[in-house]
Design an enzyme around this catalytic site. Structure first.
Site, short mmCIF file in Angstrom:
data_model
loop_
_atom_site.label_atom_id
_atom_site.label_comp_id
_atom_site.label_asym_id
_atom_site.label_seq_id
_atom_site.Cartn_x
_atom_site.Cartn_y
_atom_site.Cartn_z
N GLU A 228 41.99 13.77 -29.95
CA GLU A 228 41.74 12.46 -30.57
C GLU A 228 40.85 12.72 -31.77
O GLU A 228 39.66 13.06 -31.62
CB GLU A 228 41.01 11.53 -29.58
CG GLU A 228 41.81 11.19 -28.34
CD GLU A 228 42.90 10.14 -28.57
OE1 GLU A 228 43.03 9.65 -29.71
OE2 GLU A 228 43.61 9.83 -27.61
N CYS A 262 35.21 6.22 -35.50
CA CYS A 262 36.50 6.79 -35.92
C CYS A 262 37.44 5.73 -36.48
O CYS A 262 38.27 6.03 -37.32
CB CYS A 262 37.15 7.55 -34.77
SG CYS A 262 37.34 6.54 -33.29
#
Ligand code: NAD
Length: 454
Positions: A228, A262
């Protein structure tokens, strides 16, 4: 070389505690111990494992305030956000585990008097390597999924937040058999030594650059990976958008956690007809944000995690300025690790800030003249984690379908509802977690086929 890792408070630049760095040569033995402990954990039924893991909820809830203060002191985010981080970990745990149990229930398929059963079996030893921006919730999501599936875990928290990592591992040690969960402390060297081991899964959250190194290292043993990675999330504001709502969202999502998220909004493409109103509202809302020590209840954004991260952001702003960006609001001139919200307009794609992840409190605005231009610019990146489109619903949905991101929000944030994956497109990820399919990535599927009784 020192064998101690100090945790530095980004407000004071003083140490708030330390941990022992794990010698790299000890890591092979850690893997062996984890592998031995995993056998009996895997032999338990999934419901027995889940019952045991549900006990974590009370421990997290009892220590909520203490853990929240630790997060804030270690990486700087406002205390109200740290409390929320812990709260979500314990209030969602039961639902998360129930969802995993359902996802890992064997599936039966029949065809021509033949029956196949798909079993979702444990993989073995899973490395979980995580960053510092959500030092509890990110490891929690991966570690719980790995353990519930019957794996042992070797957890390597970020070197910026070792005390939060240690606190989380200590809670797990209270409820789980010895040796099932290990923590190793250190930086790149310990991470590299861990992924070089013959383990069964690497579940990693972190930067695109480190993700590439991990993928290369994993090829040695063809270790399974879930990566990720970073984002460069675009926001598109169409001509028919509700500008008040769009600008409020942009304020919240560009500056939350000092932009160190993010799925932060890193690029904003606004239709030329509405750009003056959008900028005016964005500036008005941004001026309400309170910068300060995260321990103060009134603080909306705290410091950046460290000087390196701040310098990285400042260098992108400098590059943009040199290439013609307009400074609408300049928050860069702050002491120590602090940086106030900064707004830039006239951003073009020759600037680093339009292409590389910034991970700082900067809103970057580009004028667009139609949907095609907006889509082309939004997709002009190697990353593709989240994206959002603001506009009249059907119009915005049509534009959303052309964006090459894993999670796209229409008139709201990109996060999907419970049961959907956390997933990046392009170089923002490889594999994913959450959702039925995501939970199954922590398992080895075995298919057993038998002749059915005629
Ligand atoms: P990072 O990649 O520098 O470090 C992440 C972890 O990897 C740390 O624990 C680090 O010690 C370890 N590591 C470093 N080099 C390694 C190597 N060669 N082998 C194995 N491990 C190694 O990232 P960071 O600066 O800690 O975190 C910020 C990044 O994380 C940003 O890019 C952000 O977008 C990303 N992130 C992504 C998500 C997501 O869900 N996609 C969530 C949060 C953060």
């Amino acid at each position: 070389m020192s064998n101690t890792l100090n945790s530095i408070n980004p407000v004071t630049n003083q140490s708030i505690g330390s941990v022992d760095i794990t010698p790299c040569e000890h890591i092979a033995n850690t893997v062996t111990r984890a592998r031995n402990a995993q056998q009996s954990w895997a032999n338990l039924s999934i419901s027995a494992r889940i019952t045991q893991l549900k006990k974590l909820s009370n421990h997290l809830s009892e220590k909520q305030e203490q853990l929240a203060q630790l997060i804030t002191q270690e990486m700087g985010k406002p205390i109200k956000e740290s409390r929320q981080e812990i709260l979500l970990c314990h209030t969602n745990l039961t639902g998360y585990l129930d969802e995993i149990e359902q996802a890992l229930t064997p599936q039966v398929k029949n065809n021509n008097n033949t029956e196949s059963v798909m079993y979702y079996d444990p993989l073995g030893v899973c490395a979980v390597i995580t960053p510092w921006n959500f030092p509890f919730s990110l490891p929690h999501g991966l570690i719980i999924a790995a353990l519930a599936a019957g794996n042992a875990v070797i957890f390597k928290p970020s070197e910026e937040t070792p005390l939060s990592g240690q606190a989380y591992a200590d809670l797990l040690h209270q409820i789980l058999p010895p040796d099932l969960v290990h923590i190793i402390h250190g930086s790149d060297d310990q991470g590299k030594a861990l992924v070089a081991q013959p383990i069964d899964l690497i579940a990693f959250i972190g930067s695109q650059q480190t993700g590439k190194k991990i993928m290369a290292a994993a090829s040695e043993h063809l270790t399974r990976i879930i990566l990720e990675l970073g984002g460069k999330d675009p926001m598109i504001v169409l001509e028919d958008a509700n500008i008040e709502k769009a600008a409020c969202y942009a304020t919240e999502n560009s500056f939350r956690n000092a932009g160190q998220v993010c799925i932060s909004t890193e690029r904003i493409y606004v239709h030329e007809k509405v750009i003056p109103q959008f900028i005016e509202t964005l500036v008005r809302e941004t001026n309400k944000i309170q910068l300060g020590n995260g321990m103060d209840e009134a603080t909306d954004i705290g410091p950046m995690v460290n000087q390196t991260q701040k310098n990285h952001v400042l260098s992108q702003i400098e590059d943009a300025k040199n290439k013609g960006a307009t400074i609408v609001l300049d928050g860069s001139n702050q002491e120590n690790n602090f940086m106030a919200p900064t707004i830039l307009s006239n951003i073009d794609h020759d600037m680093r800030i339009a292409k590389e992840e910034t991970f700082g409190p900067v809103a970057c605005i580009t004028s667009i003249s139609d949907d095609d231009e907006a889509v082309a610019l939004a997709n002009d990146t190697t990353l593709g984690l989240g994206a959002v489109v603001f506009g009249q619903d059907d119009h915005a949905k049509t534009v959303a379908r052309h964006l090459t991101a894993g999670m796209i929000g229409v008139n709201q944030g990109c996060r999907g509802v419970k049961g959907t994956p956390w997933i990046g497109a392009k170089q923002s990820g490889y594999g994913y977690y959450h959702s039925t399919e995501g939970h199954r990535q922590f398992t080895q599927i075995r298919v057993i086929t038998t002749r059915s009784v005629a």
